[in-house]
Design a protein around this motif. Structure first.
Motif, PDB file in Angstrom:
ATOM      1  N   ARG A  11       2.834  -1.502  -5.377  1.00 10.00           N
ATOM      2  CA  ARG A  11       3.810  -0.778  -6.030  1.00 10.00           C
ATOM      3  C   ARG A  11       4.301   0.639  -4.917  1.00 10.00           C
ATOM      4  O   ARG A  11       5.537   0.905  -4.928  1.00 10.00           O
ATOM      5  N   GLU A  12       3.130   1.197  -4.235  1.00  5.72           N
ATOM      6  CA  GLU A  12       3.840   2.011  -3.420  1.00  5.72           C
ATOM      7  C   GLU A  12       4.440   1.426  -2.211  1.00  5.72           C
ATOM      8  O   GLU A  12       5.464   2.453  -1.750  1.00  5.72           O
ATOM      9  N   ALA A  13       3.983   0.410  -1.787  1.00  7.19           N
ATOM     10  CA  ALA A  13       4.741  -0.227  -0.572  1.00  7.19           C
ATOM     11  C   ALA A  13       6.157  -0.326  -1.010  1.00  7.19           C
ATOM     12  O   ALA A  13       7.211  -0.273  -0.409  1.00  7.19           O
ATOM     13  N   LEU A  14       6.388  -0.907  -2.301  1.00  9.06           N
ATOM     14  CA  LEU A  14       7.614  -1.075  -2.496  1.00  9.06           C
ATOM     15  C   LEU A  14       8.699   0.133  -3.091  1.00  9.06           C
ATOM     16  O   LEU A  14       9.687   0.128  -2.695  1.00  9.06           O
ATOM     17  N   ARG A  15       8.022   1.214  -3.229  1.00 10.78           N
ATOM     18  CA  ARG A  15       8.525   2.423  -3.493  1.00 10.78           C
ATOM     19  C   ARG A  15       9.369   3.017  -2.275  1.00 10.78           C
ATOM     20  O   ARG A  15      10.263   3.429  -1.957  1.00 10.78           O
ATOM     21  N   LYS A  16       8.260   2.885  -1.200  1.00 13.23           N
ATOM     22  CA  LYS A  16       8.514   3.252   0.289  1.00 13.23           C
ATOM     23  C   LYS A  16       9.928   2.503   0.912  1.00 13.23           C
ATOM     24  O   LYS A  16      10.614   2.785   1.315  1.00 13.23           O
ATOM     25  N   TYR A  17       9.734   1.249   0.603  1.00 11.78           N
ATOM     26  CA  TYR A  17      10.823   0.034   0.859  1.00 11.78           C
ATOM     27  C   TYR A  17      12.196   0.629   0.319  1.00 11.78           C
ATOM     28  O   TYR A  17      13.083   0.560   1.047  1.00 11.78           O
ATOM     29  N   ALA A  18      12.102   0.880  -1.035  1.00  9.86           N
ATOM     30  CA  ALA A  18      13.229   1.151  -1.613  1.00  9.86           C
ATOM     31  C   ALA A  18      13.806   2.637  -1.178  1.00  9.86           C
ATOM     32  O   ALA A  18      15.328   2.864  -0.817  1.00  9.86           O
ATOM     33  N   ILE A  19      13.101   3.482  -1.001  1.00  3.64           N
ATOM     34  CA  ILE A  19      13.729   4.598  -0.546  1.00  3.64           C
ATOM     35  C   ILE A  19      14.113   4.562   1.162  1.00  3.64           C
ATOM     36  O   ILE A  19      15.108   5.138   1.379  1.00  3.64           O
TER      37      ILE A  19
END
Length: 766
Positions: free
Chosen positions: A212-220
């Motif tokens: 989830r954390e990697a996904l959030r960084k990727y989206a940002i």
């Protein structure tokens, strides 16, 4: 007269690192030396430093550590702060100063919500995913690089407890308003290294939280928003929030392991680059991880500045509430958990008494195991008070503005140099009659003295009854500061500020008056202004606050805020968890004892410096006095008045000897005539020998490296949970809550030099 000079080692260009014990170490940069004293003005000092490092005077912050405490940076922002820093380092001759450059951010339109009630919940503060997206134009991007970067990997902080990120379901995510018209080449400069956080199918993660954390960084980093279709502990399915966009990703747990693997991914976006039609997603824990390092160096990092910095670095528009919540989480990660601090109290008290034998550290809880009160008195303080201090204690309180509020109760003595000497303190849930009574009971059990004590304290809050009940035979002098405030509050007449000030001045004069006739003269001056005020004073028990009638030994002290300067050290740190708050006071005491023990080695006089000065002033007055010799112990001394001195009883009719413990000018004249030394007639508490005894013991360190946490905390002892009294609605005040002198400085006219008016209202004919 200027005080001692110190060498300020000014350092800039480096950075702080956290070592194993939690203290900060400064590495790198350059250093220059400046010699300063307590007469140097802050602006002059700051300009000289700016010129030395060739930097902008408006973009730098000046900080330092207290001696013996390298965990908390103290900011210098005015003349008073600079003078205090010089005083703190007066015995070390060298002070390390850190020049930290702050990025100057352009002023922008406020992004705060129209209503920010303290009762707003996360769901209320969040922007609906279906809400229309606002357009933000003319974004200003600062391309300079701050010395303390906002960009910080989640794993770069060491030496603190990791707090597991909150599991963010779809209904809990707060989409952030997009930045339409933002330059793609410049935007999100802090997130560029996250663009490959998601690489594609087959990529593995240690768990669902990491994914989830990697996904959030990727989206940002790639400027799009997503929403969860499935989100649980073993599978996550996410799609682009833009309607019709095919971007989609599905990850699930590998069988028999905790690993999460991306099984399917469509990396294609057709949503016009997403910036135009979508928002970004950022959680409170993400904001906390980003600002944590900067918050460590700048504890006063404001939410509005966090909003600006996040927008500059990541292109994300937070609202005020999200920034505030992120800051609260980051503070807890840096300082430790409030809840864990309360649970550690049994072990912490045990550590205090084991590391400082003879100390008393105890606490109580309520029926539901929530924290009630904590009492701490170190052996060095108890020993010093009984060996070298006057039998005089000042009782006062100070509010604590932490997460769970509370009040600090303190008992302070006066050492031989007339400086504050901390004896005991307590942290209680609220200032009340019951808590003051408990505090005095603990104080009595810690003190083993049979000498009657004199207390200076408020007469309210149950102190009048508790002092007489717990310390039988003691004396209670009412604090005149509180008494004056009570007088002004109770007056029903419509009096001007000037009239009230005059009445308070007369009240103080009446308190200091040594003889009954002088006391009567002062209160009759009040009677000429207000009969109501005069009657109030007569009914206020003058025998408990007027020198002319008080039976105890106050040594001419009339206010209870004597220890306020010492405990003011918590004003910058009182948002710490309770164990760290006690540790700050403990560190201040360690420094105090070491500093004052060292300064006595330079004293060559029989009395302490302040008492030598007072005795010298009285000795100068002797020249105009004439002593009539007597065969007995009673002498008549003539000067502006006729006084009778009884040398055997240490008594003079002027009352100065009895009130201060030092011979008055009349007594010194008699002592000189009989060929003796005035030093033999001074109270023993004022001698250098007694002062040395006061600080002869040491406050030892409290082991903290092995403090248990969570379920490891003393399972056989009482469980302590946080109290229920939470911070009240609204933003807490940043002004120091402490005593303010009731008597203001009197106006003086610059035209006629008269008192009570200024030049514009002067009516004197010159």
């Amino acid at each position: 007269m200027a005080g001692p000079r110190i060498i300020a080692i000014c350092q800039s260009g480096g950075g702080f690192e956290t070592v194993e014990d939690g203290s900060l170490s400064y590495r790198g940069g350059e250093a220059h030396a400046i010699d300063i004293d307590d007469q140097v003005k802050f602006n002059d000092f700051k300009n000289e430093v700016a010129e030395m490092f060739n930097c902008n005077v408006n973009s730098m912050s000046i900080k330092y550590f207290l001696p013996g405490n390298r965990k908390t940076l103290i900011t210098i922002s005015n003349d008073k702060d600079l003078k205090r820093m010089v005083k703190f380092h007066g015995d070390s001759a060298i002070a390390d100063i850190y020049i930290i450059m702050e990025e100057v951010v352009a002023q922008e339109v406020s992004n705060m919500p129209a209503s920010r009630s303290s009762r707003t919940t996360l769901s209320e503060a969040a922007v609906s995913v279906d809400a229309p997206l606002d357009v933000v134009d003319d974004i200003v991007v600062d391309t300079t690089h701050p010395d303390i970067p906002l960009i910080a990997p989640l794993n770069m902080i060491t030496g603190i407890n990791h707090i597991e990120p909150h599991v963010d379901m779809q209904t809990d995510v707060s989409p952030i308003l997009p930045l339409i018209g933002f330059d793609n080449e410049k935007h999100a400069k802090g997130a560029q290294h996250w663009q490959n956080a998601i690489t594609g199918e087959g990529q593995r993660f240690s768990g669902v939280h990491e994914f989830r954390e990697a996904l959030r960084k990727y989206a940002i980093a790639n400027q799009f928003a997503f929403k969860y279709k499935k989100n649980d502990s073993h599978r996550v399915t996410v799609k682009c929030k833009a309607e019709g966009c095919p971007w989609r990703i599905h990850a699930s747990r590998l069988s028999t392991t905790q690993l999460i693997c991306i099984k399917k991914m469509n990396p294609m976006h057709i949503c016009e680059g997403a910036v135009v039609t979508t928002g970004h997603q950022a959680t409170r824990s993400w904001v906390a991880s980003i600002i944590k390092e900067k918050l460590r160096v700048f504890p006063d990092y404001k939410p509005k500045d966090i909003v600006n910095d996040i927008k500059q670095e990541y292109g994300i528009q937070l609202n005020y509430f999200q920034a505030w919540r992120g800051k609260e989480i980051a503070k807890e990660q840096l300082q430790g958990s409030y809840k864990e601090a309360y649970s550690q109290l049994p072990y912490f008290c045990k550590q205090i008494m084991e590391s400082n034998p003879g100390s008393l550290a105890t606490f109580t809880t309520k029926e539901d195991s929530s924290f009630h009160r904590l009492f701490v008195s170190f052996h060095a303080s108890l020993f010093g008070f009984q060996q070298g201090c006057r039998p005089l204690l000042f009782l006062d309180s100070l509010p604590i503005k932490s997460k769970y509020q509370g009040t600090l109760l303190a008992a302070t003595a006066a050492d031989g140099n007339d400086a504050a000497f901390p004896v005991a303190f307590a942290v209680v849930d609220v200032e009340s009659n019951d808590n003051w009574h408990w505090f005095l009971l603990q104080l009595k059990s810690a003190l083993s003295t049979s000498i009657p004590l004199t207390f200076i304290a408020d007469r309210q809050k149950g102190l009048r009854e508790s002092i007489s009940e717990v310390f039988e035979g003691s004396y209670h002098g009412y604090c005149l500061r509180y008494l004056a405030e009570e007088l002004i509050r109770d007056l029903k007449g419509n009096f001007s500020h000037e009239v009230k000030r005059l009445m308070v001045e007369d009240l103080y004069a009446a308190a200091y008056a040594a003889r009954p006739e002088n006391f009567e003269q002062c209160i009759h001056s009040i009677k000429s202004i207000s009969t109501e005020a005069y009657n109030w004073i007569i009914e206020s028990e003058p025998q408990n606050w007027a020198n002319a009638y008080f039976q105890g030994a106050r040594y001419n002290h009339i206010a209870s805020n004597f220890g306020e300067h010492f405990y003011s050290c918590i004003s910058d740190t009182q948002e710490l968890p309770i164990t760290q708050l006690v540790d700050v006071i403990h560190g201040k005491m360690v420094e105090l004892f070491c500093t004052r023990r060292a300064e006595t080695r330079r004293w060559l006089s029989k009395l302490t410096p302040s008492m030598e000065e007072k005795l010298e002033k009285e000795s100068i007055k002797v020249r105009s006095l004439h002593v009539l010799l007597s065969a007995g112990s009673t002498f008549e001394v003539r000067g502006e008045s006729i006084e009778i001195v009884d040398i055997d009883r240490w008594d003079c009719t002027c009352k100065g000897w009895q009130l201060t413990g030092l011979p008055c000018s009349h007594a010194i004249a008699v002592i000189g005539c009989i060929g003796q030394s005035p030093y033999d007639y001074c109270a023993r508490y004022f001698t250098t020998e007694s002062y040395t005894s006061t600080y002869s013991e040491s406050v030892h360190p409290i082991p903290s490296s092995d403090l248990p946490v969570g379920k490891e905390v003393c399972p056989a002892t009482v469980t302590v949970t946080p109290p229920f009294n939470r911070r009240p609605p609204g933003r807490p005040t940043t002004k120091k809550v402490g005593s303010q002198d009731t008597v203001k400085r009197q106006l003086q006219c610059s035209r006629c030099k008269g008192l009570g008016h200024n030049k514009s209202t002067c009516k004197e004919v010159l």
